[in-house]
Write a protein that holds these residues in place. Structure first.
Motif, PDB file in Angstrom:
ATOM      1  N   THR A  81      35.695  37.223  50.539  1.00  0.00           N
ATOM      2  CA  THR A  81      36.831  36.479  49.994  1.00  0.00           C
ATOM      3  C   THR A  81      36.927  36.651  48.486  1.00  0.00           C
ATOM      4  O   THR A  81      38.002  36.908  47.935  1.00  0.00           O
ATOM      5  N   THR A  82      35.804  36.536  47.806  1.00  0.00           N
ATOM      6  CA  THR A  82      35.802  36.617  46.342  1.00  0.00           C
ATOM      7  C   THR A  82      35.923  38.056  45.841  1.00  0.00           C
ATOM      8  O   THR A  82      36.736  38.363  44.969  1.00  0.00           O
ATOM      9  N   ASN A  83      35.115  38.945  46.411  1.00  0.00           N
ATOM     10  CA  ASN A  83      34.990  40.292  45.857  1.00  0.00           C
ATOM     11  C   ASN A  83      36.061  41.263  46.314  1.00  0.00           C
ATOM     12  O   ASN A  83      36.335  42.251  45.628  1.00  0.00           O
ATOM     13  N   LEU A  84      36.649  41.013  47.479  1.00  0.00           N
ATOM     14  CA  LEU A  84      37.659  41.933  47.996  1.00  0.00           C
ATOM     15  C   LEU A  84      39.040  41.287  48.066  1.00  0.00           C
ATOM     16  O   LEU A  84      39.997  41.796  47.477  1.00  0.00           O
ATOM     17  N   LEU A  85      39.136  40.153  48.740  1.00  0.00           N
ATOM     18  CA  LEU A  85      40.439  39.481  48.786  1.00  0.00           C
ATOM     19  C   LEU A  85      40.871  39.013  47.403  1.00  0.00           C
ATOM     20  O   LEU A  85      42.064  39.044  47.077  1.00  0.00           O
ATOM     21  N   GLY A  86      39.913  38.607  46.570  1.00  0.00           N
ATOM     22  CA  GLY A  86      40.252  38.164  45.217  1.00  0.00           C
ATOM     23  C   GLY A  86      41.007  39.226  44.435  1.00  0.00           C
ATOM     24  O   GLY A  86      42.116  38.994  43.949  1.00  0.00           O
ATOM     25  N   PRO A  87      40.442  40.426  44.266  1.00  0.00           N
ATOM     26  CA  PRO A  87      41.175  41.483  43.559  1.00  0.00           C
ATOM     27  C   PRO A  87      42.483  41.878  44.230  1.00  0.00           C
ATOM     28  O   PRO A  87      43.474  42.164  43.553  1.00  0.00           O
ATOM     29  N   ILE A  88      42.512  41.905  45.562  1.00  0.00           N
ATOM     30  CA  ILE A  88      43.755  42.236  46.255  1.00  0.00           C
ATOM     31  C   ILE A  88      44.837  41.222  45.911  1.00  0.00           C
ATOM     32  O   ILE A  88      45.981  41.566  45.582  1.00  0.00           O
ATOM     33  N   ARG A  89      44.496  39.943  45.984  1.00  0.00           N
ATOM     34  CA  ARG A  89      45.464  38.887  45.664  1.00  0.00           C
ATOM     35  C   ARG A  89      45.850  38.929  44.184  1.00  0.00           C
ATOM     36  O   ARG A  89      47.011  38.673  43.825  1.00  0.00           O
ATOM     37  N   LEU A  90      44.881  39.240  43.339  1.00  0.00           N
ATOM     38  CA  LEU A  90      45.151  39.309  41.899  1.00  0.00           C
ATOM     39  C   LEU A  90      46.154  40.426  41.602  1.00  0.00           C
ATOM     40  O   LEU A  90      47.123  40.235  40.855  1.00  0.00           O
ATOM     41  N   ILE A  91      45.932  41.588  42.188  1.00  0.00           N
ATOM     42  CA  ILE A  91      46.858  42.701  41.985  1.00  0.00           C
ATOM     43  C   ILE A  91      48.241  42.346  42.525  1.00  0.00           C
ATOM     44  O   ILE A  91      49.267  42.636  41.894  1.00  0.00           O
ATOM     45  N   ALA A  92      48.281  41.705  43.688  1.00  0.00           N
ATOM     46  CA  ALA A  92      49.568  41.304  44.257  1.00  0.00           C
ATOM     47  C   ALA A  92      50.328  40.369  43.323  1.00  0.00           C
ATOM     48  O   ALA A  92      51.558  40.448  43.201  1.00  0.00           O
ATOM     49  N   ALA A  93      49.595  39.501  42.640  1.00  0.00           N
ATOM     50  CA  ALA A  93      50.236  38.521  41.756  1.00  0.00           C
ATOM     51  C   ALA A  93      50.785  39.153  40.484  1.00  0.00           C
ATOM     52  O   ALA A  93      51.719  38.609  39.871  1.00  0.00           O
ATOM     53  N   PHE A  94      50.235  40.301  40.079  1.00  0.00           N
ATOM     54  CA  PHE A  94      50.622  40.898  38.793  1.00  0.00           C
ATOM     55  C   PHE A  94      51.370  42.213  38.919  1.00  0.00           C
ATOM     56  O   PHE A  94      51.914  42.704  37.923  1.00  0.00           O
ATOM     57  N   ILE A  95      51.419  42.809  40.094  1.00  0.00           N
ATOM     58  CA  ILE A  95      51.883  44.190  40.179  1.00  0.00           C
ATOM     59  C   ILE A  95      53.341  44.358  39.751  1.00  0.00           C
ATOM     60  O   ILE A  95      53.687  45.332  39.065  1.00  0.00           O
ATOM     61  N   GLU A  96      54.220  43.443  40.105  1.00  0.00           N
ATOM     62  CA  GLU A  96      55.620  43.600  39.708  1.00  0.00           C
ATOM     63  C   GLU A  96      55.762  43.510  38.194  1.00  0.00           C
ATOM     64  O   GLU A  96      56.531  44.270  37.591  1.00  0.00           O
ATOM     65  N   HIS A  97      55.042  42.595  37.578  1.00  0.00           N
ATOM     66  CA  HIS A  97      55.087  42.493  36.116  1.00  0.00           C
ATOM     67  C   HIS A  97      54.545  43.771  35.477  1.00  0.00           C
ATOM     68  O   HIS A  97      55.164  44.324  34.542  1.00  0.00           O
ATOM     69  N   LEU A  98      53.410  44.263  35.965  1.00  0.00           N
ATOM     70  CA  LEU A  98      52.811  45.456  35.366  1.00  0.00           C
ATOM     71  C   LEU A  98      53.696  46.675  35.541  1.00  0.00           C
ATOM     72  O   LEU A  98      53.804  47.510  34.634  1.00  0.00           O
ATOM     73  N   ARG A  99      54.357  46.792  36.680  1.00  0.00           N
ATOM     74  CA  ARG A  99      55.243  47.940  36.907  1.00  0.00           C
ATOM     75  C   ARG A  99      56.428  47.937  35.942  1.00  0.00           C
ATOM     76  O   ARG A  99      56.985  48.996  35.648  1.00  0.00           O
ATOM     77  N   ALA A 100      56.784  46.771  35.437  1.00  0.00           N
ATOM     78  CA  ALA A 100      57.910  46.674  34.504  1.00  0.00           C
ATOM     79  C   ALA A 100      57.495  46.986  33.063  1.00  0.00           C
ATOM     80  O   ALA A 100      58.364  47.130  32.195  1.00  0.00           O
ATOM     81  N   ARG A 101      56.190  47.111  32.826  1.00  0.00           N
ATOM     82  CA  ARG A 101      55.720  47.435  31.480  1.00  0.00           C
ATOM     83  C   ARG A 101      55.755  48.953  31.270  1.00  0.00           C
ATOM     84  O   ARG A 101      55.549  49.724  32.209  1.00  0.00           O
ATOM     85  N   PRO A 102      56.011  49.414  30.043  1.00  0.00           N
ATOM     86  CA  PRO A 102      56.071  50.869  29.811  1.00  0.00           C
ATOM     87  C   PRO A 102      54.728  51.568  29.990  1.00  0.00           C
ATOM     88  O   PRO A 102      54.677  52.765  30.264  1.00  0.00           O
ATOM     89  N   ASP A 103      53.634  50.830  29.830  1.00  0.00           N
ATOM     90  CA  ASP A 103      52.294  51.408  29.983  1.00  0.00           C
ATOM     91  C   ASP A 103      51.357  50.284  30.399  1.00  0.00           C
ATOM     92  O   ASP A 103      51.151  49.340  29.639  1.00  0.00           O
ATOM     93  N   ALA A 104      50.798  50.364  31.597  1.00  0.00           N
ATOM     94  CA  ALA A 104      49.976  49.273  32.111  1.00  0.00           C
ATOM     95  C   ALA A 104      48.741  49.831  32.808  1.00  0.00           C
ATOM     96  O   ALA A 104      48.714  50.990  33.244  1.00  0.00           O
ATOM     97  N   THR A 105      47.728  48.975  32.906  1.00  0.00           N
ATOM     98  CA  THR A 105      46.471  49.393  33.528  1.00  0.00           C
ATOM     99  C   THR A 105      45.907  48.265  34.373  1.00  0.00           C
ATOM    100  O   THR A 105      45.889  47.103  33.945  1.00  0.00           O
ATOM    101  N   ILE A 106      45.447  48.616  35.559  1.00  0.00           N
ATOM    102  CA  ILE A 106      44.616  47.736  36.376  1.00  0.00           C
ATOM    103  C   ILE A 106      43.207  48.311  36.339  1.00  0.00           C
ATOM    104  O   ILE A 106      43.006  49.501  36.601  1.00  0.00           O
ATOM    105  N   VAL A 107      42.241  47.476  35.982  1.00  0.00           N
ATOM    106  CA  VAL A 107      40.843  47.898  36.020  1.00  0.00           C
ATOM    107  C   VAL A 107      40.149  47.107  37.119  1.00  0.00           C
ATOM    108  O   VAL A 107      40.060  45.877  37.052  1.00  0.00           O
TER     109      VAL A 107
END
Length: 253
Positions: free
Chosen positions: A107-133
């Motif tokens: 839940t923490t190590n796998l679902l956590g990052p998946i949910r985190l990316i889901a929460a930010f991906i639309e915002h990051l895609r709208a940025r001219p230069d973005a990074t997910i680490v």
């Protein structure tokens, strides 16, 4: 990831690797927002000049609320580092020795990052230069017998990172994967004093140098993790696994 001029959100950075990197990234000219569960630590870091947001990466609702808060306060956010994670010693000889721990770890190590990316991906895609680490581990590539669920969760993060990099290649979002070796943090009891583990400051300094020298790196690897990372490619995987478990047989990783 460029080393300066970013607005970076790091959930799980009130201590350990996350905090060490947060301090160094701020010193390099980035705005860094620290996320964590423990309000007393968040208050201390706020007093030190960091913006802070409470987030529990094991709670889907908390992730959504924190993402909304971060994006509202920092519309120029362009980097998210999925740092939060847990590690548990487990005994798989009987279900009482592992099942609850395994579920919590996934839940923490796998679902956590998946949910985190889901929460930010639309915002990051709208940025001219973005990074997910993402943050995997040397144990994604060579298993420590005492921590099966942790190993598996980090192996999944590695493949998730590889897959997202392919799928997001048509966007402005880059995907980098940080692969720590054992580092002297409180991830497991006794690990902060482990002679097997890499000193925290040494690790964080090397990571920052890698960001500086290799801004487009797909995998961020300090030299010490390469023993674990490339055992299979070198043809000495069995020896790597044996050495790892002989050196650290009780999970004091």
């Amino acid at each position: 990831m460029d080393i300066s001029g970013n607005t970076v959100f790091i959930p799980g950075s009130t201590s350990g690797i996350g905090l060490a990197l947060a301090r160094r990234l701020r010193a390099k000219g980035n705005t860094v927002i620290i996320g964590g569960r423990r309000t007393e630590l968040l208050d201390e870091l706020a007093a030190d000049g960091f913006d802070t947001v409470r987030i529990d990466t094991a709670d889907a609702g908390s992730i959504r609320a924190a993402a909304n808060e971060v994006i509202t306060r920092h519309p120029d956010l362009n980097v998210v580092v999925a740092m939060a994670g847990i590690m548990r010693v487990e005994d798989w000889h009987h279900p009482d020795g592992f099942l609850a721990s395994a579920e919590e770890t996934v839940t923490t190590n796998l679902l956590g990052p998946i949910r985190l990316i889901a929460a930010f991906i639309e915002h990051l895609r709208a940025r001219p230069d973005a990074t997910i680490v993402t943050v995997s581990s040397g144990l994604a590539f060579a298993p420590l017998a005492a921590t099966p669920s942790y190993n598996a969760s980090k192996a999944a993060i590695h493949m998730l990172s590889e897959s997202l990099r392919l799928q997001l290649a048509d966007t402005t979002v880059r995907v980098g994967e940080l692969e720590p070796p054992s580092v002297r943090t409180a991830l497991l009891p006794g690990q902060e004093d482990s002679g097997f583990a890499m000193p925290l400051d040494e690790f964080a300094d090397e990571v920052i140098k890698l960001f500086e020298s290799q801004p487009d790196a797909k995998e961020i690897q300090v030299e010490r993790v390469k023993f674990l990372r490339y055992g299979e490619a070198r043809g000495d995987y069995e020896q790597v696994v044996a050495t790892l478990n002989a050196a650290d047989p009780h999970g004091k990783h």
